[in-house]
Design a protein around this motif. Structure first.
Motif, short mmCIF file in Angstrom:
data_model
loop_
_atom_site.label_atom_id
_atom_site.label_comp_id
_atom_site.label_asym_id
_atom_site.label_seq_id
_atom_site.Cartn_x
_atom_site.Cartn_y
_atom_site.Cartn_z
N GLY A 154 8.29 10.75 -22.03
CA GLY A 154 9.50 10.53 -21.25
C GLY A 154 9.08 10.44 -19.74
O GLY A 154 10.11 10.49 -18.82
N ILE A 155 7.69 10.69 -19.30
CA ILE A 155 7.34 10.40 -17.98
C ILE A 155 7.90 9.09 -17.46
O ILE A 155 7.79 7.84 -17.89
N LYS A 156 8.68 9.00 -16.05
CA LYS A 156 9.22 7.83 -15.39
C LYS A 156 8.37 7.79 -14.41
O LYS A 156 7.67 8.73 -13.78
N VAL A 157 8.09 6.53 -13.77
CA VAL A 157 7.29 6.14 -12.37
C VAL A 157 8.17 5.31 -11.72
O VAL A 157 8.94 4.43 -12.05
N ASP A 158 7.92 5.14 -10.36
CA ASP A 158 8.40 4.44 -9.56
C ASP A 158 8.58 2.79 -9.92
O ASP A 158 7.77 2.40 -10.03
N PRO A 159 9.96 2.51 -10.13
CA PRO A 159 10.06 1.10 -10.66
C PRO A 159 9.34 -0.03 -9.58
O PRO A 159 9.11 -1.16 -9.99
N ARG A 160 9.12 0.47 -8.32
CA ARG A 160 8.38 -0.54 -7.49
C ARG A 160 7.00 -1.07 -7.86
O ARG A 160 6.43 -1.83 -7.29
N LEU A 161 6.43 0.12 -8.83
CA LEU A 161 5.05 -0.33 -9.00
C LEU A 161 4.97 -1.46 -10.05
O LEU A 161 5.86 -1.72 -10.76
N THR A 162 4.04 -1.92 -10.31
CA THR A 162 3.50 -3.04 -11.25
C THR A 162 3.21 -2.14 -12.64
O THR A 162 3.07 -0.70 -12.86
N GLY A 163 3.24 -2.87 -13.70
CA GLY A 163 3.01 -2.29 -14.83
C GLY A 163 1.73 -1.58 -15.18
O GLY A 163 1.54 -0.59 -15.57
N ARG A 164 0.81 -2.28 -14.49
CA ARG A 164 -0.57 -1.51 -14.42
C ARG A 164 -0.61 -0.35 -13.62
O ARG A 164 -1.25 0.74 -14.20
N GLU A 165 0.17 -0.25 -12.46
CA GLU A 165 0.12 0.82 -11.57
C GLU A 165 0.83 2.09 -12.43
O GLU A 165 0.57 3.06 -12.16
N LYS A 166 1.77 1.57 -13.17
CA LYS A 166 2.60 2.62 -13.69
C LYS A 166 1.62 3.44 -14.65
O LYS A 166 1.91 4.53 -14.77
N ARG A 167 0.87 2.21 -15.57
CA ARG A 167 0.21 2.90 -16.59
C ARG A 167 -0.86 3.96 -15.92
O ARG A 167 -1.28 5.12 -16.65
N ALA A 168 -1.46 3.52 -14.91
CA ALA A 168 -2.43 4.46 -14.03
C ALA A 168 -1.81 5.65 -13.57
O ALA A 168 -2.61 6.86 -13.88
N ALA A 169 -0.50 5.91 -13.23
CA ALA A 169 -0.02 6.84 -12.60
C ALA A 169 0.36 7.87 -13.80
O ALA A 169 0.02 8.97 -13.51
N LYS A 170 0.86 7.25 -14.90
CA LYS A 170 1.00 8.32 -15.96
C LYS A 170 -0.28 8.95 -16.45
O LYS A 170 -0.56 10.13 -16.71
N LEU A 171 -1.53 8.08 -16.72
CA LEU A 171 -2.73 8.76 -17.11
C LEU A 171 -3.28 9.64 -16.10
O LEU A 171 -3.94 10.62 -16.75
N THR A 172 -3.05 9.16 -14.82
CA THR A 172 -3.75 10.05 -13.97
C THR A 172 -3.03 11.53 -13.99
O THR A 172 -3.73 12.42 -14.02
N TRP A 173 -1.65 11.29 -13.82
CA TRP A 173 -1.15 12.80 -13.87
C TRP A 173 -1.46 13.56 -15.24
O TRP A 173 -1.67 14.47 -15.35
N LEU A 174 -1.51 12.73 -16.47
CA LEU A 174 -1.57 13.53 -17.67
C LEU A 174 -3.09 14.02 -17.81
O LEU A 174 -3.38 15.27 -18.26
N ALA A 175 -4.17 13.32 -17.06
CA ALA A 175 -5.36 13.65 -16.99
C ALA A 175 -5.61 14.99 -16.26
O ALA A 175 -6.49 16.08 -16.61
#
Length: 267
Positions: free
Chosen positions: A211-232
């Motif tokens: 259920g992690i949400k990311v700033d909608p202004r980011l691109t799809g690739r940036e959103k995936r990177a943000a989620k993975l960075t946080w989880l890691a």
């Protein structure tokens, strides 16, 4: 060597280091994450960049629900009054995590023992592995997370909540990551309620991973990177925190300075 890029980089790195040493030059300083952080902060000080603010659009956020019970503090009675929290945990940027290891909190506390209506979070912070997870007193409980919330009720009253998740050298590791020991009191007064609130096992993955949400202004690739960075990052911090008590227990078990038992005295 041609098919081994890492080997090529290592070879050139060794040659460069040898040349620097032969010329008597000062070795280069590696530009790591901490150096990058300092650069960003200097740019902000010079007005060339802006550090994230608590009121900014969150960079990343997710829900956390907890359920449990509380009772009068210090009364010796059981915690039998239902209590729950519906929170949103968010970060303004990865700078916030690296610099402070802190997450922003909003939401509400529903606890009839405090007030018939929900208490709203005016300000909330969660620190991840505060004090590097070192126990506050000599012992086997290591801090995983610390919650500190300032709340207000429907009548204008002010409250506070202090919560802790602890790591222990026990097999209930999964529950340790979800169980929050809480103290609740009116502003300026000691705790009047204590108890435990737990994140339901079926909601943890659903809310805090899927259920992690990311700033909608980011691109799809940036959103995936943000989620993975946080989880890691968060996974590594939790793993380090959970490992601490087991390492401490093993060290105590193997400590040759420990007091000998009567049978060991006669060996």
């Amino acid at each position: 060597m041609r098919g081994d890029p890492e080997g090529v980089r290592r070879l050139y790195g060794e040659r460069t280091a040898a040349l620097v040493e032969a010329l008597g030059l000062r070795p280069a300083t590696r530009y790591d994450a901490r150096a990058q952080l300092r650069t960003f902060e200097r740019l902000a000080e010079d007005g060339l960049a802006r550090l994230p603010d608590k009121d900014d659009q969150p960079y990343l956020w997710f829900s956390e629900t907890t359920e449990g019970a509380v009772g009068p503090a210090g009364a010796g009675a059981g915690a039998d009054t239902p209590c729950s929290m519906a929170l949103t945990l968010s970060i303004a940027s990865m700078h916030q995590l690296v610099k402070e290891r802190r997450v922003d909190v909003s939401g509400e506390l529903v606890c009839a023992a405090a007030h018939p209506a929900p208490l709203l979070v005016d300000r909330g912070d969660v620190w991840i592995r505060p004090e590097e997870g070192i126990p506050q007193r000599h012992g086997m409980r290591h801090q995983l997370l610390r919650y500190r919330l300032t709340l207000s009720d429907a009548d204008g009253g002010r409250w506070w909540l202090e919560g802790h998740k602890y790591a222990r050298a026990r097999r209930d590791v999964w529950r340790q990551t979800r169980a929050l020991s809480v103290e609740i009191g009116r502003e300026g007064e000691p705790a009047s309620l204590t108890g435990e609130l737990v994140v339901p096992a079926d909601s943890y993955v659903r809310d805090q991973i899927d259920g992690i949400k990311v700033d909608p202004r980011l691109t799809g690739r940036e959103k995936r990177a943000a989620k993975l960075t946080w989880l890691a990052w968060f996974g590594a911090e939790m793993g380090r925190g959970l490992l601490g008590p087991f390492t401490r227990a093993a060290a105590d078990l193997l400590d040759l300075r420990r007091t000998l038992t009567p049978s060991e005295h006669h060996r």
